[in-house]
Design an enzyme around this catalytic site. Structure first.
Site, short mmCIF file in Angstrom:
data_model
loop_
_atom_site.label_atom_id
_atom_site.label_comp_id
_atom_site.label_asym_id
_atom_site.label_seq_id
_atom_site.Cartn_x
_atom_site.Cartn_y
_atom_site.Cartn_z
N GLY A 90 0.82 -1.20 0.00
CA GLY A 90 0.00 0.00 0.00
C GLY A 90 0.86 1.26 0.00
N LEU A 91 0.34 2.31 0.63
CA LEU A 91 1.02 3.60 0.71
C LEU A 91 1.35 4.15 -0.68
CD1 LEU A 91 3.45 2.94 3.72
CD2 LEU A 91 1.21 4.04 3.76
N CYS A 92 0.39 4.00 -1.60
CA CYS A 92 0.61 4.51 -2.96
C CYS A 92 -0.66 5.19 -3.47
CB CYS A 92 1.04 3.39 -3.90
SG CYS A 92 0.03 1.90 -3.83
N GLY A 93 -1.33 5.91 -2.59
CA GLY A 93 -2.51 6.67 -2.99
C GLY A 93 -3.65 5.76 -3.43
#
Length: 292
Positions: A90-93
């Site tokens: 994750g952590l990709c908008g």
């Protein structure tokens, strides 16, 4: 109102988060450069291969001759296979959520038309999402983007090509994030099977070549390479788009952390001023009481 100690703790915590997000941004930027070089080097070959297949089909002796290949056969849609390409982390908008939402819409679209839908999930995020919701998943490829290689594309092609030639599915689509630039990624839905190569239009440099071996023999030889390259291009596109999305998301997070730190510093200064004022007032009151 938060105490001065609580505000200081929050400032320290957010500064630590800022360091992490900034480091992740730097790592994503470095990976993006390599991923961008790979996809830009692959696209011309994949596009040219698609054009050559279009030439071969358009120059076939008869239309029927070109349509006898099983991967060109168009059938009634009773079963559809969708390849959903998401990320492993994750952590990709909105990178993963966009693919998942589009896949869900396509599944609903085909089910409303009376067709059964199975999924091939590439990427852990999409696989976990659809597994929890009970979707029919025929195969999954997770944690492949850590060390992406061409053999993975070959394995995926072998899987859906086998389903199509055995008539277990009548159509194969792939849904993925297409890399446009470092700030723009768009979700694309592309049909892989039945194969529909683009016919040449307005190509003044194309001649009616004499092929050796024959056109259909050459078409058979190039067909598997074409599918492998198209799938490889999809994986490279998705990888580059993921790194670009993560770089942008971490840059925004770093900026928000800096803004929040500035706000907390103002709160800290106000709290400290209030504390000083209170202490001065207590000292004056105590002195007045002693004098009285």
């Amino acid at each position: 109102m938060a105490t001065l100690r609580e505000i200081r703790r929050r400032i320290t915590s957010i500064k630590n988060i800022e360091q992490v997000t900034d480091a992740m941004r730097v790592v994503a930027a470095a990976r993006l450069r390599r991923a961008q070089e790979n996809i830009l080097a692959t696209r011309p070959y994949a596009d040219k291969l698609n054009t050559i297949l279009g030439h071969l089909i358009s120059q076939a002796d008869t239309e029927e001759e070109a349509l006898v290949h099983p991967l060109l056969e168009t059938r009634e849609l009773k079963h559809v296979c969708i390849i959903s390409v998401s990320g492993d982390r994750g952590l990709c908008g909105s990178f993963n959520s966009n693919v998942i939402r589009t896949t869900t819409q396509r599944v609903q679209h085909y089910q409303d038309g009376g067709a059964e839908v199975t999924l091939i999930c590439i990427g852990k995020r999409g696989h976990d999402h659809f597994t929890r919701r009970g979707y029919d998943i025929t195969d999954a490829y997770t944690n492949i983007f850590r060390q992406l290689n061409f053999e993975t594309a070959i394995d995926v092609v072998h899987e859906f090509e086998h389903l199509y030639t055995d008539k277990q599915t009548d159509k194969v689509e792939v849904i993925y994030n297409n890399f446009k630039s470092a700030i723009l990624q768009t979700v694309l839905v592309e049909q892989l099977l039945p194969l529909v190569p683009e016919m040449p239009e307005g190509d003044t440099h194309f001649l009616d070549y004499i092929y050796e071996p024959g056109q259909m023999e050459l078409f058979e030889m190039l067909l598997s390479r074409h599918l492998n390259m198209q799938m490889w291009k999809v994986l490279l596109d998705s990888n580059a788009a993921e790194q670009a999305a993560r770089m942008a998301a971490m840059e925004n997070a770093t900026q928000k952390a800096k803004e929040l730190i500035d706000e907390l510093i103002l709160q800290r200064n106000r709290a400290r001023q209030t504390q000083i004022t209170t202490e001065i007032s207590e000292i004056v009151s105590g002195a007045s009481a002693l004098e009285g």
